[in-house]
Design a protein around this motif. Sequence first.
Motif, PDB file in Angstrom:
ATOM      1  N   LEU A  97      14.227   4.069   4.858  1.00 43.58           N
ATOM      2  CA  LEU A  97      13.451   4.856   3.899  1.00 43.58           C
ATOM      3  C   LEU A  97      14.330   5.933   3.256  1.00 43.58           C
ATOM      4  O   LEU A  97      14.266   6.148   2.041  1.00 43.58           O
ATOM      5  N   SER A  98      15.137   6.584   4.073  1.00 45.89           N
ATOM      6  CA  SER A  98      16.024   7.609   3.527  1.00 45.89           C
ATOM      7  C   SER A  98      16.969   7.029   2.488  1.00 45.89           C
ATOM      8  O   SER A  98      17.188   7.606   1.422  1.00 45.89           O
ATOM      9  N   ARG A  99      17.531   5.898   2.828  1.00 47.04           N
ATOM     10  CA  ARG A  99      18.475   5.282   1.889  1.00 47.04           C
ATOM     11  C   ARG A  99      17.782   4.898   0.597  1.00 47.04           C
ATOM     12  O   ARG A  99      18.322   5.073  -0.495  1.00 47.04           O
ATOM     13  N   LEU A 100      16.580   4.386   0.722  1.00 45.20           N
ATOM     14  CA  LEU A 100      15.826   4.017  -0.480  1.00 45.20           C
ATOM     15  C   LEU A 100      15.506   5.259  -1.301  1.00 45.20           C
ATOM     16  O   LEU A 100      15.566   5.230  -2.535  1.00 45.20           O
ATOM     17  N   ALA A 101      15.178   6.341  -0.593  1.00 43.73           N
ATOM     18  CA  ALA A 101      14.875   7.578  -1.310  1.00 43.73           C
ATOM     19  C   ALA A 101      16.132   8.107  -1.996  1.00 43.73           C
ATOM     20  O   ALA A 101      16.084   8.563  -3.141  1.00 43.73           O
ATOM     21  N   ALA A 102      17.257   7.999  -1.296  1.00 43.85           N
ATOM     22  CA  ALA A 102      18.521   8.478  -1.873  1.00 43.85           C
ATOM     23  C   ALA A 102      18.844   7.711  -3.149  1.00 43.85           C
ATOM     24  O   ALA A 102      19.397   8.253  -4.101  1.00 43.85           O
ATOM     25  N   LYS A 103      18.489   6.452  -3.176  1.00 47.25           N
ATOM     26  CA  LYS A 103      18.754   5.624  -4.346  1.00 47.25           C
ATOM     27  C   LYS A 103      17.642   5.734  -5.381  1.00 47.25           C
ATOM     28  O   LYS A 103      17.653   5.037  -6.384  1.00 47.25           O
ATOM     29  N   ALA A 104      16.670   6.567  -5.086  1.00 52.10           N
ATOM     30  CA  ALA A 104      15.537   6.742  -5.999  1.00 52.10           C
ATOM     31  C   ALA A 104      14.779   5.435  -6.235  1.00 52.10           C
ATOM     32  O   ALA A 104      14.286   5.175  -7.320  1.00 52.10           O
ATOM     33  N   VAL A 105      14.697   4.647  -5.196  1.00 54.35           N
ATOM     34  CA  VAL A 105      13.914   3.421  -5.285  1.00 54.35           C
ATOM     35  C   VAL A 105      12.514   3.699  -4.732  1.00 54.35           C
ATOM     36  O   VAL A 105      11.547   3.074  -5.118  1.00 54.35           O
ATOM     37  N   ARG A 163       5.905  15.673  -0.469  1.00 52.73           N
ATOM     38  CA  ARG A 163       5.678  16.440   0.755  1.00 52.73           C
ATOM     39  C   ARG A 163       4.175  16.502   1.044  1.00 52.73           C
ATOM     40  O   ARG A 163       3.371  16.740   0.144  1.00 52.73           O
ATOM     41  N   ASP A 164       3.832  16.271   2.299  1.00 54.59           N
ATOM     42  CA  ASP A 164       2.434  16.388   2.707  1.00 54.59           C
ATOM     43  C   ASP A 164       2.439  17.205   3.976  1.00 54.59           C
ATOM     44  O   ASP A 164       2.478  16.675   5.078  1.00 54.59           O
ATOM     45  N   GLY A 165       2.451  18.517   3.813  1.00 54.72           N
ATOM     46  CA  GLY A 165       2.545  19.380   4.978  1.00 54.72           C
ATOM     47  C   GLY A 165       3.926  19.220   5.565  1.00 54.72           C
ATOM     48  O   GLY A 165       4.925  19.395   4.878  1.00 54.72           O
ATOM     49  N   ARG A 166       3.966  18.862   6.838  1.00 54.96           N
ATOM     50  CA  ARG A 166       5.272  18.791   7.490  1.00 54.96           C
ATOM     51  C   ARG A 166       5.932  17.421   7.348  1.00 54.96           C
ATOM     52  O   ARG A 166       7.039  17.203   7.788  1.00 54.96           O
ATOM     53  N   ARG A 167       5.190  16.464   6.813  1.00 53.44           N
ATOM     54  CA  ARG A 167       5.812  15.149   6.707  1.00 53.44           C
ATOM     55  C   ARG A 167       5.862  14.695   5.256  1.00 53.44           C
ATOM     56  O   ARG A 167       5.396  15.402   4.367  1.00 53.44           O
ATOM     57  N   PHE A 168       6.427  13.522   5.074  1.00 56.73           N
ATOM     58  CA  PHE A 168       6.577  12.995   3.724  1.00 56.73           C
ATOM     59  C   PHE A 168       5.704  11.780   3.507  1.00 56.73           C
ATOM     60  O   PHE A 168       5.426  11.030   4.430  1.00 56.73           O
ATOM     61  N   LEU A 169       5.311  11.600   2.284  1.00 52.13           N
ATOM     62  CA  LEU A 169       4.643  10.370   1.892  1.00 52.13           C
ATOM     63  C   LEU A 169       5.601   9.622   0.980  1.00 52.13           C
ATOM     64  O   LEU A 169       6.200  10.215   0.079  1.00 52.13           O
ATOM     65  N   TYR A 170       5.740   8.358   1.242  1.00 51.43           N
ATOM     66  CA  TYR A 170       6.667   7.542   0.469  1.00 51.43           C
ATOM     67  C   TYR A 170       5.911   6.586  -0.450  1.00 51.43           C
ATOM     68  O   TYR A 170       4.918   5.993  -0.042  1.00 51.43           O
ATOM     69  N   ARG A 199       0.843  -1.184   0.000  1.00 46.39           N
ATOM     70  CA  ARG A 199       0.000   0.000   0.000  1.00 46.39           C
ATOM     71  C   ARG A 199       0.880   1.238   0.000  1.00 46.39           C
ATOM     72  O   ARG A 199       1.878   1.284   0.715  1.00 46.39           O
ATOM     73  N   ALA A 200       0.501   2.200  -0.795  1.00 50.91           N
ATOM     74  CA  ALA A 200       1.283   3.437  -0.878  1.00 50.91           C
ATOM     75  C   ALA A 200       0.379   4.515  -1.446  1.00 50.91           C
ATOM     76  O   ALA A 200      -0.621   4.203  -2.093  1.00 50.91           O
ATOM     77  N   PRO A 201       0.692   5.773  -1.198  1.00 47.32           N
ATOM     78  CA  PRO A 201       1.795   6.271  -0.359  1.00 47.32           C
ATOM     79  C   PRO A 201       1.496   6.141   1.129  1.00 47.32           C
ATOM     80  O   PRO A 201       0.332   6.123   1.539  1.00 47.32           O
ATOM     81  N   LEU A 202       2.548   6.087   1.900  1.00 45.78           N
ATOM     82  CA  LEU A 202       2.443   6.008   3.353  1.00 45.78           C
ATOM     83  C   LEU A 202       3.452   6.966   3.985  1.00 45.78           C
ATOM     84  O   LEU A 202       4.468   7.285   3.372  1.00 45.78           O
ATOM     85  N   THR A 203       3.171   7.380   5.197  1.00 41.09           N
ATOM     86  CA  THR A 203       4.156   8.181   5.933  1.00 41.09           C
ATOM     87  C   THR A 203       5.173   7.225   6.543  1.00 41.09           C
ATOM     88  O   THR A 203       4.926   6.013   6.636  1.00 41.09           O
ATOM     89  N   ALA A 204       6.274   7.784   6.976  1.00 38.29           N
ATOM     90  CA  ALA A 204       7.324   6.968   7.588  1.00 38.29           C
ATOM     91  C   ALA A 204       6.763   6.185   8.777  1.00 38.29           C
ATOM     92  O   ALA A 204       7.033   5.001   8.939  1.00 38.29           O
ATOM     93  N   THR A 205       5.984   6.849   9.578  1.00 38.50           N
ATOM     94  CA  THR A 205       5.427   6.184  10.751  1.00 38.50           C
ATOM     95  C   THR A 205       4.518   5.024  10.367  1.00 38.50           C
ATOM     96  O   THR A 205       4.566   3.959  10.978  1.00 38.50           O
ATOM     97  N   GLU A 206       3.716   5.241   9.355  1.00 35.88           N
ATOM     98  CA  GLU A 206       2.833   4.154   8.910  1.00 35.88           C
ATOM     99  C   GLU A 206       3.647   2.963   8.420  1.00 35.88           C
ATOM    100  O   GLU A 206       3.341   1.802   8.735  1.00 35.88           O
ATOM    101  N   TRP A 218      12.435  -3.904  14.743  1.00 37.01           N
ATOM    102  CA  TRP A 218      13.291  -2.736  14.560  1.00 37.01           C
ATOM    103  C   TRP A 218      12.661  -1.510  15.210  1.00 37.01           C
ATOM    104  O   TRP A 218      11.457  -1.452  15.429  1.00 37.01           O
ATOM    105  N   SER A 219      13.497  -0.518  15.441  1.00 35.41           N
ATOM    106  CA  SER A 219      12.977   0.734  15.980  1.00 35.41           C
ATOM    107  C   SER A 219      12.460   1.611  14.854  1.00 35.41           C
ATOM    108  O   SER A 219      12.782   1.407  13.683  1.00 35.41           O
ATOM    109  N   LEU A 220      11.693   2.591  15.231  1.00 34.04           N
ATOM    110  CA  LEU A 220      11.176   3.549  14.253  1.00 34.04           C
ATOM    111  C   LEU A 220      12.314   4.192  13.476  1.00 34.04           C
ATOM    112  O   LEU A 220      12.251   4.358  12.258  1.00 34.04           O
ATOM    113  N   GLN A 221      13.357   4.561  14.204  1.00 36.03           N
ATOM    114  CA  GLN A 221      14.503   5.220  13.567  1.00 36.03           C
ATOM    115  C   GLN A 221      15.126   4.363  12.485  1.00 36.03           C
ATOM    116  O   GLN A 221      15.544   4.859  11.434  1.00 36.03           O
TER     117      GLN A 221
END
Lengths: 122, 122
Positions: A46-54, A59-66, A19-26, A37-40
């Motif tokens: 997620l950051s690494r995947l985003a960096a690799k453009a995978v 942007r959704d207000g103050r948070r991101f949707l992945y 399911r997508a898009p989702l926030t990091a917390t979701e 695993w921890s939330l962090q």
Amino acid sequence: MTERISDAEHAVMEVLWKRAPLTATEVADQVVQEKDWSLQTVKTLLSRLAAKAVVGTERDGRRFLYSPLVERDAYLTGVSRNFVDRLFGGKVMPLVAHLAEADELSAEDIREIEELLRELKK
Amino acid sequence: MTERISDAEHAVMEVLWKRAPLTATEVADQVVQEKDWSLQTVKTLLSRLAAKAVVGTERDGRRFLYSPLVERDAYLTGVSRNFVDRLFGGKVMPLVAHLAEADELSAEDIREIEELLRELKK
DNA sequence: CGTCAGTGACTACATGTGTAGTTTCATCGA
DNA sequence: TCGATGAAACTACACATGTAGTCACTGACG
């Protein structure tokens, strides 16, 4: 060449493929049900995947949707191909033979595969 | 749990699985025909494999003879199982289906697999 | 007997990976 | 308006991996 996805990253992708898009917390909420695993940790992945453009971020207000940018099918085809190439010289038969010999194939599996092959021949 | 073998290490194992025991230099000679590595690199890989007890060493005068301690079959079964579990939820069918859809299966492949399955059902 | 070539042992080092902690910034509720 | 909250960004750190260089030893050869 599809970007490399590590094992841990793959677990995250599975959630986004469902399911997508989702926030990091979701995403983390889902992943944590599988992996301890921890939330962090999930956020880092997620950051690494985003960096690799995978995965893409929106942007959704103050948070991101992945959302995944790579399709599950394409990814699986890629890794499967690579796997069979490296370990079985690119031939699928030895792989199936191996699983068969090791009793890793159920009668169910066998029926399904036969069915699939019958379809293919048409 | 079979010890983890990395990609580079796997290339070395393939040589030893073909013929053993061999000296480090003999292994390197073979490996270099495939991969463009230095002798030292191959020796390092052999050391790591020995440290993990994936290959055994036997003193032969001033040098060592290396032999695999893990059988190729057992190794392949292990990684295949792991692969199918992680990516296809343990089912072989989706894997075969994937390769098939991506046109990775030749008519020849299909015939061979069918044959194999017929054998299995007996 | 001294030197050289071959061999294993030890060291190196950048990058990837698993697994997080800490900082900063914006926003929402009191 | 001001502080608590929550989210992203930045930082951390050990171990694995790919890829190799250097050191020390020993037996062979001149």
